[in-house]
Scaffold this motif. Structure first.
Motif, mmCIF file in Angstrom:
data_model
loop_
_atom_site.group_PDB
_atom_site.id
_atom_site.type_symbol
_atom_site.label_atom_id
_atom_site.label_comp_id
_atom_site.label_asym_id
_atom_site.label_seq_id
_atom_site.Cartn_x
_atom_site.Cartn_y
_atom_site.Cartn_z
ATOM 1 N N GLY A 25 30.445 46.384 62.603
ATOM 2 C CA GLY A 25 31.244 46.269 62.353
ATOM 3 C C GLY A 25 30.429 45.248 60.429
ATOM 4 N N VAL A 26 28.815 44.677 60.902
ATOM 5 C CA VAL A 26 27.797 44.557 59.210
ATOM 6 C C VAL A 26 27.525 45.626 59.107
ATOM 7 C CG1 VAL A 26 25.752 43.290 59.094
ATOM 8 C CG2 VAL A 26 26.788 42.621 61.286
ATOM 9 N N ARG A 27 27.598 45.294 57.020
ATOM 10 C CA ARG A 27 27.400 45.938 56.639
ATOM 11 C C ARG A 27 26.680 45.011 55.302
ATOM 12 N NH1 ARG A 27 32.810 48.534 52.830
ATOM 13 N NH2 ARG A 27 32.076 45.718 52.603
ATOM 14 N N THR A 28 25.337 45.771 54.840
ATOM 15 C CA THR A 28 24.861 45.201 53.937
ATOM 16 C C THR A 28 25.032 45.540 52.691
ATOM 17 O OG1 THR A 28 23.448 48.008 53.678
ATOM 18 C CG2 THR A 28 22.693 46.547 55.789
ATOM 19 N N HIS A 29 24.511 45.216 52.216
ATOM 20 C CA HIS A 29 24.740 45.090 50.082
ATOM 21 C C HIS A 29 24.204 46.779 50.011
ATOM 22 C CE1 HIS A 29 24.035 40.637 51.138
ATOM 23 N NE2 HIS A 29 24.116 39.938 49.796
ATOM 24 N N ASP A 30 23.557 47.379 50.369
ATOM 25 C CA ASP A 30 23.772 48.429 49.850
ATOM 26 C C ASP A 30 24.478 49.904 50.246
ATOM 27 O OD1 ASP A 30 21.047 48.125 48.558
ATOM 28 O OD2 ASP A 30 20.235 48.943 50.776
ATOM 29 N N GLU A 31 25.755 49.222 51.452
ATOM 30 C CA GLU A 31 26.718 49.584 51.940
ATOM 31 C C GLU A 31 27.782 49.927 51.024
ATOM 32 O OE1 GLU A 31 25.755 50.697 56.755
ATOM 33 O OE2 GLU A 31 25.887 48.925 55.506
ATOM 34 N N ALA A 32 27.773 48.214 50.345
ATOM 35 C CA ALA A 32 29.271 47.532 49.566
ATOM 36 C C ALA A 32 28.900 48.023 48.577
ATOM 37 C CB ALA A 32 28.961 45.888 50.190
ATOM 38 N N GLY A 33 28.014 48.200 48.184
ATOM 39 C CA GLY A 33 27.089 48.409 46.202
ATOM 40 C C GLY A 33 27.581 47.033 45.632
ATOM 41 N N VAL A 34 27.215 45.643 46.343
ATOM 42 C CA VAL A 34 26.512 44.866 45.550
ATOM 43 C C VAL A 34 25.310 43.827 45.364
ATOM 44 C CG1 VAL A 34 26.967 42.665 46.626
ATOM 45 C CG2 VAL A 34 28.463 43.309 47.219
ATOM 46 N N GLU A 35 25.522 44.236 44.207
ATOM 47 C CA GLU A 35 23.777 43.158 43.956
ATOM 48 C C GLU A 35 23.264 42.267 45.015
ATOM 49 O OE1 GLU A 35 20.208 43.656 41.181
ATOM 50 O OE2 GLU A 35 22.479 44.833 41.168
#
Length: 92
Positions: A25-35
């Protein structure tokens, strides 16, 4: 089995469960589209939810501990069932 033994076994299963469930259930910044912040690791999670992880680990540890205690009481799987090699105890 004493309640202190069950508590110790639950604690061991809880810690093991927490480590097993950690990557799910962990999302990286790239997967979430966050800077990303400069210098941040590419694998860093966007949002770490410790409460959700601990709740899931507590539930999983409770289930596994209940199965362990039920097996201890009923003797479904014994040490003899786990021996995969060595001398056989029965007729061949």
């Amino acid at each position: 089995m004493q309640w202190t033994s069950m508590l110790a076994i639950y604690f061991l299963f809880f810690v093991f469960s927490a480590f097993v469930l950690l990557p799910f259930g962990v999302r990286t910044h790239d997967e979430a589209g966050v800077e990303k912040i400069p210098g941040q690791a590419d694998s860093a999670p966007v949002e770490f939810r410790a409460g959700r992880l601990l709740l899931r680990a507590a539930i999983l540890a409770l289930v596994v501990t209940a199965l362990y205690v039920a097996n201890y009481i009923n003797g479904w799987i014994t040490v003899e069932d786990l021996i995969l090699w060595g001398p056989s105890t029965g007729a061949e």
